[in-house]
Enzyme design. Structure first.
Site, PDB file in Angstrom:
ATOM      1  CG  HIS A  12     -14.297   0.624   2.810  1.00 44.37           C
ATOM      2  ND1 HIS A  12     -13.582   1.793   2.679  1.00 44.37           N
ATOM      3  CD2 HIS A  12     -15.535   0.986   3.238  1.00 44.37           C
ATOM      4  CE1 HIS A  12     -14.347   2.823   2.992  1.00 44.37           C
ATOM      5  NE2 HIS A  12     -15.540   2.363   3.343  1.00 44.37           N
ATOM      6  CG  HIS A  43     -11.132  11.173   4.914  1.00 44.17           C
ATOM      7  ND1 HIS A  43     -11.934  10.752   5.949  1.00 44.17           N
ATOM      8  CD2 HIS A  43     -11.120  10.153   4.020  1.00 44.17           C
ATOM      9  CE1 HIS A  43     -12.382   9.531   5.693  1.00 44.17           C
ATOM     10  NE2 HIS A  43     -11.894   9.152   4.537  1.00 44.17           N
ATOM     11  NE  ARG A  65      -8.468   6.377   0.561  1.00 46.90           N
ATOM     12  CZ  ARG A  65      -7.878   7.495   0.992  1.00 46.90           C
ATOM     13  NH1 ARG A  65      -6.552   7.530   1.109  1.00 46.90           N
ATOM     14  NH2 ARG A  65      -8.588   8.559   1.281  1.00 46.90           N
ATOM     15  NE  ARG A 109     -10.222   4.617   4.230  1.00 45.48           N
ATOM     16  CZ  ARG A 109      -9.308   5.580   4.364  1.00 45.48           C
ATOM     17  NH1 ARG A 109      -8.135   5.295   4.889  1.00 45.48           N
ATOM     18  NH2 ARG A 109      -9.572   6.818   3.980  1.00 45.48           N
ATOM     19  CE1 TYR A 118     -15.087   4.976   7.567  1.00 43.58           C
ATOM     20  CE2 TYR A 118     -14.234   7.194   7.349  1.00 43.58           C
ATOM     21  CZ  TYR A 118     -14.348   5.910   6.880  1.00 43.58           C
ATOM     22  OH  TYR A 118     -13.721   5.557   5.731  1.00 43.58           O
ATOM     23  CE  LYS A 150      -9.850   7.599  -2.695  1.00 43.54           C
ATOM     24  NZ  LYS A 150     -11.296   7.898  -2.557  1.00 43.54           N
TER      25      LYS A 150
END
Length: 298
Positions: free
Chosen positions: A242, A268, A148, A245, A277, A172
């Site tokens: 993004h 994730h 990211r 990515r 995706y 995250k």
């Protein structure tokens, strides 16, 4: 009220482990809502707000042209705030308890083609010296690791293991993951670091990527790099970190990568996040299907 907002900010950072970018976003949404409540209802305390007032804000946002997805994001900030007030026993019931999110059409993110990426990495001209080496490395790192934008900006020198060909990424909620590096990227990092050492005054020396003035990069700076170089080769409307990515994930899946492996590389927490995706791989899937199925030529 001010103390409550400060406590909420601390809660997001320290307990929820949200990034500073997310915390600032939540704070901005609260301030905008607070201004609306003061203006429209002459009320200052958000603790006393009811759903009817929140609904009025939603209507005003929609009327002013704010998209449903953006409205939902703003309401998510409010929901989190009122959950915090519940947790700290400042309210007994959230005014958003029965709220249903607005329906929003999911935008299809169109990845770059392999040809477009190849043109950017191997055909176009980069500036000589530090900035050119940095820009190309940033693009290649996005494309070969899928990290990211915030993760790239906060990469430190200690996160990069050249001898082991890996980087440690802080994702995250401070989740760490190790991502392997291709040899071509490792070589670029070594060349870049040699040039980086020539910067006269380095202020943010712990970070891998710096401006020519020795300062850590910011979100808009990184966005401009991606947008600038891909504008030379692509007519796609959106050209952002993004999308790179997204391109990383799509190209891996198109070339036979296991979706669970892609999930781990992307950082994730659930497979559902990675599955968004897979739609981009349908064109490739159709080719394989038509080529392989016995009835395709009948």
């Amino acid at each position: 009220m001010e103390n409550s907002k400060l406590a909420f900010s601390d809660y997001l950072q320290l307990e929820k482990k949200y990034s500073l970018h997310t915390v600032n976003g939540y704070g901005t949404d609260l301030l905008v809502f607070e201004a609306f409540i003061k203006r429209e209802f002459d009320q200052e305390d958000l603790i006393e707000v009811n759903y009817s007032q929140i609904r009025s804000w939603i209507v005003s946002l929609v009327d002013s042209g704010v998209s449903n997805s953006s409205v939902n994001r703003k309401i998510a900030s409010l929901k989190c705030y009122y959950k915090f007030l519940l947790k700290t026993k400042q309210i007994e019931v959230s005014p958003l308890l029965k709220h249903k999110a607005l329906k929003s059409q999911k935008k299809i993110q169109i990845p770059f083609s392999e040809k477009e990426v190849d043109l950017v990495l191997n055909q176009i001209q980069y500036p000589d010296g530090f900035e050119g080496l940095r820009d190309k490395l940033i693009i290649d790192l996005f494309y070969t690791t899928g990290i990211r934008r915030t993760e790239l900006i906060h990469l430190t020198l200690s996160n990069v293991n050249v001898s082991n060909s890996t980087i440690k990424v802080i994702g995250k909620r401070n989740k760490e993951r190790i991502i392997p590096l291709l040899q071509i990227v490792v070589e670029q990092i070594s060349t870049y670091l040699s040039e980086r050492a020539n910067i006269e005054l380095i202020k943010d020396g712990a970070f891998l990527f710096l401006t020519k003035n020795g300062i850590k990069l910011n979100d808009s700076f990184v966005y401009r790099i991606i947008n600038h170089y891909f504008s030379n080769v692509s007519e796609k409307v959106k050209k952002s970190p993004h999308i790179l990515r997204h391109t990383f994930a799509t190209h891996l899946l198109n070339n036979g990568a296991d979706i669970n492996s892609v999930k781990e590389l992307l950082g994730h927490s659930s497979l559902a996040s990675t599955q968004v995706y897979t739609h981009s791989s349908l064109a490739e899937l159709k080719k394989v299907y038509e080529k392989a199925h016995p009835r395709s030529n009948k």
